[in-house]
Structure formats: C-alpha cells, structure tokens
Design an enzyme around this catalytic site. Structure first.
Site, PDB file in Angstrom:
ATOM      1  N   TYR A 146      -8.050   0.698   2.192  1.00 27.49           N
ATOM      2  CA  TYR A 146      -8.781  -0.566   2.171  1.00 27.49           C
ATOM      3  C   TYR A 146      -8.763  -1.261   3.531  1.00 27.49           C
ATOM      4  CZ  TYR A 146      -9.021  -0.401  -2.955  1.00 27.49           C
ATOM      5  OH  TYR A 146      -9.290  -0.041  -4.260  1.00 27.49           O
ATOM      6  N   LYS A 193       2.356   8.813  -3.600  1.00 25.76           N
ATOM      7  CA  LYS A 193       1.899  10.196  -3.626  1.00 25.76           C
ATOM      8  C   LYS A 193       2.373  10.901  -2.351  1.00 25.76           C
ATOM      9  CE  LYS A 193      -0.453  13.428  -5.810  1.00 25.76           C
ATOM     10  NZ  LYS A 193       0.124  14.070  -7.009  1.00 25.76           N
ATOM     11  N   ASP A 225       0.176  10.080 -10.000  1.00 27.21           N
ATOM     12  CA  ASP A 225      -0.504  10.708 -11.126  1.00 27.21           C
ATOM     13  C   ASP A 225       0.413  10.793 -12.343  1.00 27.21           C
ATOM     14  OD1 ASP A 225       1.010  12.401  -9.571  1.00 27.21           O
ATOM     15  OD2 ASP A 225      -0.336  14.118  -9.723  1.00 27.21           O
ATOM     16  N   ASP A 249      -4.420  -1.087  -7.128  1.00 29.49           N
ATOM     17  CA  ASP A 249      -5.714  -1.471  -7.664  1.00 29.49           C
ATOM     18  C   ASP A 249      -6.057  -0.638  -8.897  1.00 29.49           C
ATOM     19  OD1 ASP A 249      -8.192  -2.591  -7.999  1.00 29.49           O
ATOM     20  OD2 ASP A 249      -9.054  -1.785  -6.156  1.00 29.49           O
ATOM     21  N   ASP A 253      -5.608  -1.632 -13.188  1.00 30.97           N
ATOM     22  CA  ASP A 253      -6.773  -1.595 -14.076  1.00 30.97           C
ATOM     23  C   ASP A 253      -6.522  -0.678 -15.270  1.00 30.97           C
ATOM     24  OD1 ASP A 253      -8.062  -3.284 -12.337  1.00 30.97           O
ATOM     25  OD2 ASP A 253      -9.886  -2.088 -12.212  1.00 30.97           O
TER      26      ASP A 253
END
Length: 355
Positions: A146, A193, A225, A249, A253
C-alpha cells in the site's frame, strides 16, 4: 477479550509507556467530520448525533472528500480538507467510492497514522457464523504494497514494490505491547508470510519479535494463509493479532464475515497526536439514499474516538447502547429488521448509561 481504549493522544505509542487513556477529555476538542460518498452521507451524521447527545462541548467542522468532490472540483481530497484533518484532534470519516485510495491513504498520512486498530466482535442478537469471535487486528498502516510504489512498464508488464522498514515495524510492535494492558491479555499473535517473502515479512517478523522480547512479551506466530483457515474454524484461538498492512486489511474483512458483516466493524487510524476514525464498510451504493444503512460501525468508531480523546465512560456508554440495540432491536434490513438509520440512532441515544 475486554474492550480497551485504542490508545490516547496523551500517551505516544512506541515510547515504552504502558499507560493508555491517561488523560480525560477537555470538552473543547474540534472534530473534523467527512461523510464522503454513498451511505457515509447517512451514517456519519448519525454518529455525530450520538456524539452531540453526550453534550461534551465538541466543535464539529464539516469537510468534503470523495467521488462527488472529484466530479465537482477535479480532486477527491481538497487541500482545505487535508489541512483541517492535520490540525484537528480527531476526524470522523465515512467512506469513499472509486477515489477511496486517493482519499483514505492521504488522510491516514495527515494524522501520521502508523497503526489501524480493527476490532472484530460478534454481538448477542446478531446472526453470526462464529458467535464466539472476539479479536482485534493491529495493522501496520503505512507500508507494504500500500506504499504506492507501482509502475506500468509496458502494456504487458506492471510491477509493485513492497516496502518494509524496521522503524515502522518496531513502532507497531511497541504499540501492540502497550495495547495488551488495555485489553487485559498478555500476548499477541504475529501473522505474516515470511516463509515466502523472506526479506520483507522476514524483517517485519524480526522487528516485532525483537521489541516484544525487550518488553517481556512472548508472541505466538501464524502464517497468513494458515491464519485464514484457523480463524474460521476456531476464532477463540486468537485475541490480539499483529500484522502487515495488506494482511490486516484482508484478514479483518474475513473476520467481518464471521461476526455478521462489515456493517459491524469500526476502526481507528492512530497517530501519536491525532486519530482518524472510520467504519470498515464501504459506500454501499445499492442502498445509499434509502435511509436504511446500518450506523453501528460508524457509531462504534465514534466510541473509539471518544476513548482516544480520554472520554472513557462516555465511550463505554455508547458501546453499551449499541450492543443493547443490536441485541434487542430495532435493526436495519442488513440485520433482518425493517428499521431506518434514524430509528437505530435514536434508540442508541435513548439507551445511554454514562457511569
């Protein structure tokens, strides 16, 4: 997990100070209000009505941003809007549509926000996939993919540079360690990750663990994951989750889906002196203008704003009133009811119980 203040302007995260919410509000704060697009035009005024009902002496200053401003003025974020956010103690923001990245990222920068606090909690009376869910994401708010370092090299090739610095990762980790006292828990889970992105997430992981070790905290860690699977199967495994920007983010969600939808998730973008508070949901153009948008996430964001300014009792009163209405109604159509935004807002105000 016990609700806690998301940090206050009086104690700068990252200094090693374990206190939170140490100063009470002064009663003369200026709050910038930016409804934005779509249902932001409905739910932000609802949250302002709630704040005004507390009669704390706030001064509200309204400014514009978003798609409609871009159409009228050629920019989605006028200079005066950003300047007002940079000067104000706190900002309440709704949502932006197609221009979201051109609005929210500069606004977060305007308050020097280095952490995005996103609680994800199931409420009694709300149909939830996992009603036992009660966790909070502490998301790094300035870097990763981002950071905006993208390039179109040709019609066939585009690149993006993922930025990670030790300074930003340590700043987040310091905040996370201090935050533990606010929510009455003793550790957090680092989600990353690093097994694939060894340099970027590797640096993030290393910096967070270094700070935690210095502060006497022993974090858990889960690959991104694997976390996505495990949180769906048993969200009680997690409490406070510390993660890089994109992971925070996406995974917050995902957690919204466990508790009943994005209409229930508030958030706080915190800097050392200022905060920007917004619901996690978007503009919901399919229901915009119909007066049936769920104001809960925005009003819960206003509760986080109150905590940031030091009004802890009032924040608890707002949160308790929202929870009471979610449990027993009235409810907006997204939660199976037929109430309007105004109906829900009025019911919340009626159920205040300030200690």
């Amino acid at each position: 997990m016990t609700d806690g203040a998301p940090g206050s302007r009086s104690d700068e995260p990252g200094t090693g100070d374990d206190s939170a919410g140490v100063d009470s509000g002064t009663g003369d704060e200026t709050i910038v209000v930016i409804p934005g697009d779509g249902i932001g035009q409905e739910v932000v005024p609802a949250a302002v009505d709630v704040l005004e009902a507390l009669d704390l002496g706030f001064e509200f200053a309204s400014y514009e941003a978003g798609d409609h401003v871009a159409e009228e003025r050629g920019t989605p974020l006028p200079a005066e809007t950003r300047a007002a956010v940079e000067a104000a103690e706190a900002t309440l923001f709704g949502a932006a549509g197609e221009t979201a990245a051109d609005v929210i990222l500069p606004l977060r920068s305007a308050v020097d926000s280095f952490v995005n606090v996103r609680p994800a909690r199931a409420y009694p009376g709300v149909d939830a996939v996992r009603p036992e869910t009660d966790l909070v994401f502490l998301r790094e708010n300035t870097e990763g993919v981002y950071a905006g370092l993208e390039h179109r090299l040709s019609d066939q090739v585009a690149t993006g540079t993922r930025l990670t610095t030790r300074a930003a990762s340590e700043r987040l980790a310091e905040f996370a360690c201090s935050y533990l006292a606010d929510v009455e828990t003793d550790s957090f889970t680092v989600v990353h990750k690093a097994n694939v992105m060894g340099e970027t997430d590797g640096l993030f992981r290393e910096a967070v663990f270094d700070v935690a070790t210095d502060r006497g905290v022993e974090p858990d860690e889960v690959l991104m994951d694997a976390f996505a699977t495990r949180v769906c199967l048993d969200p009680t495994q997690f409490d406070v989750v510390v993660c890089p920007n994109l992971a925070g983010d996406v995974l917050s969600d995902l957690a919204a889906g466990l508790v009943g939808g994005l209409g229930l998730l508030p958030s706080a973008n915190l800097g050392p002196e200022r905060g920007l508070f917004e619901p996690v949901h978007g503009t919901a153009p399919d229901i915009a203008g119909e007066g049936v948008a769920n104001p809960s996430a925005t009003i819960l964001s206003a509760a986080m704003l109150l905590e940031f300014l030091g009004y802890d009792a009032e924040a608890r009163a707002v949160r308790g009133a929202v929870e009471s209405v979610l449990e027993s109604g009235p409810r907006t159509p997204d939660l199976g009811g037929d109430a309007t935004t105004d109906d829900v807002t009025g019911a919340i105000v009626e159920r205040f119980d300030v200690e």
